[in-house]
Design an enzyme around this catalytic site. Structure first.
Site, PDB file in Angstrom:
ATOM      1  N   SER A 332       0.920  -1.043  -0.007  1.00  0.00           N
ATOM      2  CA  SER A 332      -0.055  -0.036  -0.014  1.00  0.00           C
ATOM      3  C   SER A 332       0.778   1.145   0.120  1.00  0.00           C
ATOM      4  O   SER A 332       0.144   2.396  -0.156  1.00  0.00           O
ATOM      5  CB  SER A 332      -1.158   0.051   1.132  1.00  0.00           C
ATOM      6  N   ASP A 356     -17.536   1.148  -2.126  1.00  0.00           N
ATOM      7  CA  ASP A 356     -16.604   0.100  -1.490  1.00  0.00           C
ATOM      8  C   ASP A 356     -17.377  -0.671  -0.750  1.00  0.00           C
ATOM      9  O   ASP A 356     -17.497  -0.610   0.516  1.00  0.00           O
ATOM     10  CB  ASP A 356     -15.436   0.649  -0.783  1.00  0.00           C
TER      11      ASP A 356
END
Length: 687
Positions: A332, A356
Site C-alpha cells: 500500500s 466500496d
C-alpha cells in the site's frame, strides 16, 4: 754438405708457412673479437646499455595512502594505518619451507599464516615478494632486523592497511577492500590502470570502496634504487612520491544511522529489513540500514573459511545489500503514487466517490479488501487514509499498466535511482513491454487488464527496492524535484586541500500540479493523524505525512491468512514511507521489516523514532560543513479507520483473521529477480 743445406731450406719454408698461417689465424680471431666489440659497443650500445642499467637499477613502487571516509560530522568510518609485514621473494629462496621453519625460531608464524602464504604463492610471480605475516610488532621487527643476514630473500616491509572503526555499522554502504583477484587484474589491464596498482595488494570490492575506487586509491609513487649483484639495495637514485587518494565526506549521519540500526538489531527481537532516509531538497542519504549486517574488517586480508561460511550460509543473508539489491512488493505504500497518477492523467477526480462494498469485482472474480473491510462510498482522500484496496483496484483497469509504469518511473521506480553504490537493481515496474521480454512463451507475453488490478496496490508483478521507494518519497516531498540520491557529499583532496561537491543540481523536475500534490500530501498527513498510523504518531511535536503498507510474500490461493499457523518467513512484509515535517520536509524515510506483519504496528514505529531523532530540538546538529577550499569544477496498526470517514463499526479489524484474495488463473509467478526473500518471487493480487 749439400743435403744438409737442402733440408735446412725446407725447414725454413715450413717454419715461415706455419708463422703465416698462425698469424692469419690470430688475425682472424682478433677480427672476430673486434667485430663483436663493434657490435656490442656501437651497433647494440643503446639496447644493451639500457638492459645493463636495468640490471643495476630497480624500480620499486610506493603504494599511495588510500583516502579516508568520514560521515557528515567528521566521524571516521574508514582509514588506513601503517603495518609491518614479513615477505618472501620465491626467486631468492631455495626452500621456502626451511626458511619458514627458521623464521618460526625467532618470530611467531601461525599455521594459518603459512596456509595463506602458500595460497598467495601459487598465484604470484617468482620475483615478486609474497606476504607471510602481517601486524608485526616493534619487538618482532627489531628481532628480525638483528637476524636478517640469515634470511636472503626475506624482507621486512611497511604497507598501508585498511581499517573500519565502526565495525558492522554502515558496513553495506561503506563496503570493504579485498585482495586483488585475477578478475580485478584483467579489468585493470583492460582499463589501462594496472601500472597504478604496482605494489598494491587490495582493491575496493563493495560499497563506496568499490564505486569510488579510482578516487580513493590515489597515484602510485616510484623509487629508482641501485642494487648490488646480490640483489641488495645500495642507494636511492630518484624518488617520485605517491599521491594519496581523495578523502570522502559522506552525507550519512552516524548518530541517526546507529539509532536506526539499533531498532532492527534489538537483541530480544532482531529483525531483517532495510531503511533509507533522504534529505529531500538535496538528495543526501542520511541513513542507510541493511539488517543484519557484517564486519568488513574480516575481508581486508582474506576472510577465513569459518567466518565466510557463517556469513554466506546464513538464512538471514547478512551480505545482501537490502536497500538496493533486495527487491520486494511494496504494498500500500505505492497507493499515493497511483492516486497522483490518476489525478495527473485526468483519470479520476479527487472528489469522486467510489462504492466500496469490501471487494472489487472484475471478470467474474472478486478482489477483497484486507480483513474484508467495508468502507462504503470512498473518495481519494479517504481511500489513502484508510487504505481502501477496492478504490485502487478499480483504478487499475481504467488507468492501464503502461500509463502507470511511465508515470511511476519518473519518481525512480523500476530504474536505477543513480545512487553512488554498486550493485543497484532495477527491480520490476511492470508494463506490456516488460512482460513481452520476461517470458518466452507467446501466451504468457500477453498483458491482461485484470493483472493491473494487483499492480495498482503494489502487489502482482511489482518487485521494487527500498532505495526506489525512499527516493520516490523524497521526490514527492520535494514536489517533483528529482535530486539524485547520493552517499558521498564531498570529495576532498588532502594535498591541494580542494573540495568538490558531488551533487549540486537536480536531474529533472516532474511537472506536477500543486493542487494534485496538495490532495496526496493532505491524505498522507491524515494517515498519521486519523488513519492506519494514528496510534503510532499520537503526541508527535511535528506533523508528518506517511503511508503504511503490508505486502504478501506468497499466494494463499483463497485460503484464510493465519499468522500463528505459518512459518515466520511466510509472514507478510511490513512497510512504511513518509516525510516530515509535512509542510517543510527535512527527512524522507522508507523502510521494510521482512516478515514483520502489519506495516502500521511494526514499520511505522521505526519511522516515528527516526523522525523523532532527526527533528528533535535537543539534537546536537553539526555546523554546516565548510570545505577547506571549494572549487567549482563547472565553469559556466493494525489498520485504523479515520473517524471522519464513517467506516462501519462492524468492520473486522483482527489482523490474524483476514482473507487474502485468490490469485486469478492469468497471473503467472514473477521471474526470479534476486529478491531478499525467496518467498517474494511470487505475487498475489491484494491491497
Amino acid at each position: 754438405m749439400f743435403e744438409f743445406g737442402q733440408k735446412s731450406g725446407l725447414q725454413r719454408k715450413r717454419l715461415i708457412t706455419r708463422i703465416i698461417v698462425g698469424s692469419l689465424f690470430i688475425l682472424f680471431c682478433f677480427s672476430i673479437l673486434i667485430y663483436r666489440l663493434w657490435v656490442l659497443q656501437v651497433e647494440r650500445y643503446d639496447g644493451l646499455s639500457e638492459r645493463a642499467e636495468r640490471n643495476r637499477i630497480s624500480l620499486i613502487p610506493i603504494p599511495p595512502r588510500r583516502g579516508e571516509v568520514v560521515d557528515r560530522n567528521g566521524l571516521v568510518l574508514a582509514r588506513s594505518y601503517r603495518d609491518y609485514t614479513i615477505e618472501i621473494t620465491p626467486a631468492h629462496v631455495k626452500n621456502t619451507d626451511e626458511v619458514i621453519a627458521q623464521l618460526r625460531e625467532i618470530i611467531p608464524v601461525s599455521d594459518l599464516d603459512v596456509r595463506r602464504f602458500k595460497r598467495r604463492l601459487s598465484g604470484a610471480h617468482r620475483f615478486s615478494s609474497v606476504m607471510l605475516r602481517h601486524n608485526i610488532t616493534d619487538d618482532e621487527a627489531a628481532t628480525f632486523a638483528a637476524h636478517s643476514y640469515r634470511f636472503q630473500g626475506v624482507s621486512l616491509k611497511a604497507r598501508w592497511v585498511r581499517e573500519y572503526p565502526q565495525g558492522e555499522s554502515a558496513a553495506h554502504l561503506i563496503g570493504y577492500v579485498g585482495r586483488i583477484s585475477e578478475k580485478d587484474k584483467e579489468l585493470l589491464e583492460k582499463e589501462g590502470r594496472e601500472g597504478n596498482y604496482r605494489g598494491t595488494d587490495v582493491i575496493g570490492k563493495k560499497g563506496i570502496e568499490a564505486s569510488y575506487e579510482e578516487i580513493l586509491h590515489g597515484k602510485t609513487g616510484w623509487e629508482e634504487v641501485e642494487i648490488s649483484a646480490s640483489g641488495r639495495p645500495v642507494r636511492v637514485l630518484k624518488k617520485t612520491d605517491p599521491i594519496p587518494g581523495d578523502n570522502l565526506r559522506l552525507s550519512i549521519d552516524m548518530g541517526l544511522q546507529k539509532m536506526a540500526e539499533g531498532l532492527f538489531n534489538n537483541p530480544r527481537n532482531p529483525q531483517r529489513g532495510a531503511l533509507v532516509a533522504i534529505e529531500p531538497t538535496t538528495g543526501e542519504v542520511l541513513a542507510y540500514v541493511s539488517a543484519p549486517s557484517f564486519d568488513p574488517n574480516l575481508f581486508i586480508d582474506g576472510i577465513d573459511v569459518e567466518n565466510w561460511r557463517r556469513l554466506s550460509d546464513s538464512e538471514d543473508a547478512p551480505l545482501l545489500d537490502r536497500p538496493i539489491s533486495g527487491t520486494f512488493p511494496i504494498g500500500s505504500t505505492y497507493k499515493p503514487f497511483v492516486a497522483l497518477a490518476a489525478l495527473s492523467l485526468g483519470i479520476r477526480d479527487a472528489e469522486t466517490r467510489i462504492p466500496d462494498p469490501g471487494y472489487f469485482e472484475y471478470g467474474g472474480q472478486r478482489f477483497h479488501n484486507a480483513g474484508r473491510a467495508v468502507y462504503g462510498p470512498t473518495s481519494m482522500h479517504r481511500a489513502i487514509v484508510v487504505s481502501s484496496d477496492t478504490y485502487f483496484f478499480s483504478l487499475g483497469p481504467i488507468m492501464g499498466v503502461d500509463n502507470l509504469h511511465d508515470f511511476a518511473q519518473q519518481f525512480g521506480f523500476g530504474k536505477r535511482t543513480g545512487v553512488d553504490l554498486p550493485g543497484e537493481k532495477r527491480g520490476i515496474l511492470p508494463s506490456r513491454e516488460w512482460k513481452r521480454q520476461a517470458y518466452k512463451d507467446p501466451k504468457k507475453q500477453v498483458w491482461h487488464a485484470g493483472e493491473t488490478i494487483s499492480v495498482a496496490v503494489g502487489q502482482g508483478y511489482n518487485s521494487l527496492t527500498i532505495m526506489q521507494l525512499a527516493q520516490a518519497t523524497s521526490v514527492l516531498a520535494a514536489n517533483g524535484v528529482y535530486m539524485r540520491p547520493h552517499i558521498v557529499n564531498w570529495l576532498e583532496n588532502p594535498v591541494t586541500r580542494k573540495a568538490e561537491q558531488v551533487v549540486k543540481e537536480p536531474d529533472y523536475v516532474i511537472p506536477l500540479k500543486p493542487e494534485h500534490l496538495r490532495v496526496i500530501k493532505n491524505a498522507m498527513v491524515d494517515v498519521n493523524r486519523f488513519g492506519t498510523a494514528k496510534k503510532i504518531f499520537a503526541g508527535a511535536r511535528y506533523v508528518a505525512a506517511g503511508k503504511t503498507g503490508t505486502a504478501q510474500v506468497f499466494s494463499l490461493k483463497g485460503a484464510r491468512y493465519n499468522a500463528r499457523a505459518l512459518n515466520k518467513r511466510l509472514h507478510d512484509h511490513a512497510l512504511y514511507m513518509g516525510f516530515a515535517p509535512a509542510d517543510n520536509p527535512k527527512i524522507a524515510v522508507a523502510l521494510i521489516v521482512e516478515n514483520g506483519g502489519w506495516g502500521a504496528t511494526v514499520a511505522a514505529p521505526i519511522a516515528r523514532k527516526v523522525f523523532d531523532y532527526w527533528l528533535s530540538p535537543t539534537r546536537q546538529e553539526a555546523p554546516e560543513y565548510v570545505p577547506p577550499f571549494y572549487e567549482e569544477t563547472n565553469e559556466e496498526p493494525q489498520e485504523e479507520s479515520s473517524p471522519d470517514t464513517e467506516v462501519p463499526a462492524e468492520t473486522p479489524r483482527n489482523p490474524e483473521d483476514r482473507t487474502h484474495d485468490a490469485t486469478p488463473d492469468i497471473l503467472e509467478p514473477v521471474p526470479n529477480t534476486g529478491s531478499a526473500s525467496a518467498q517474494s518471487s511470487s505475487r498475489v493480487k491484494r491491497g
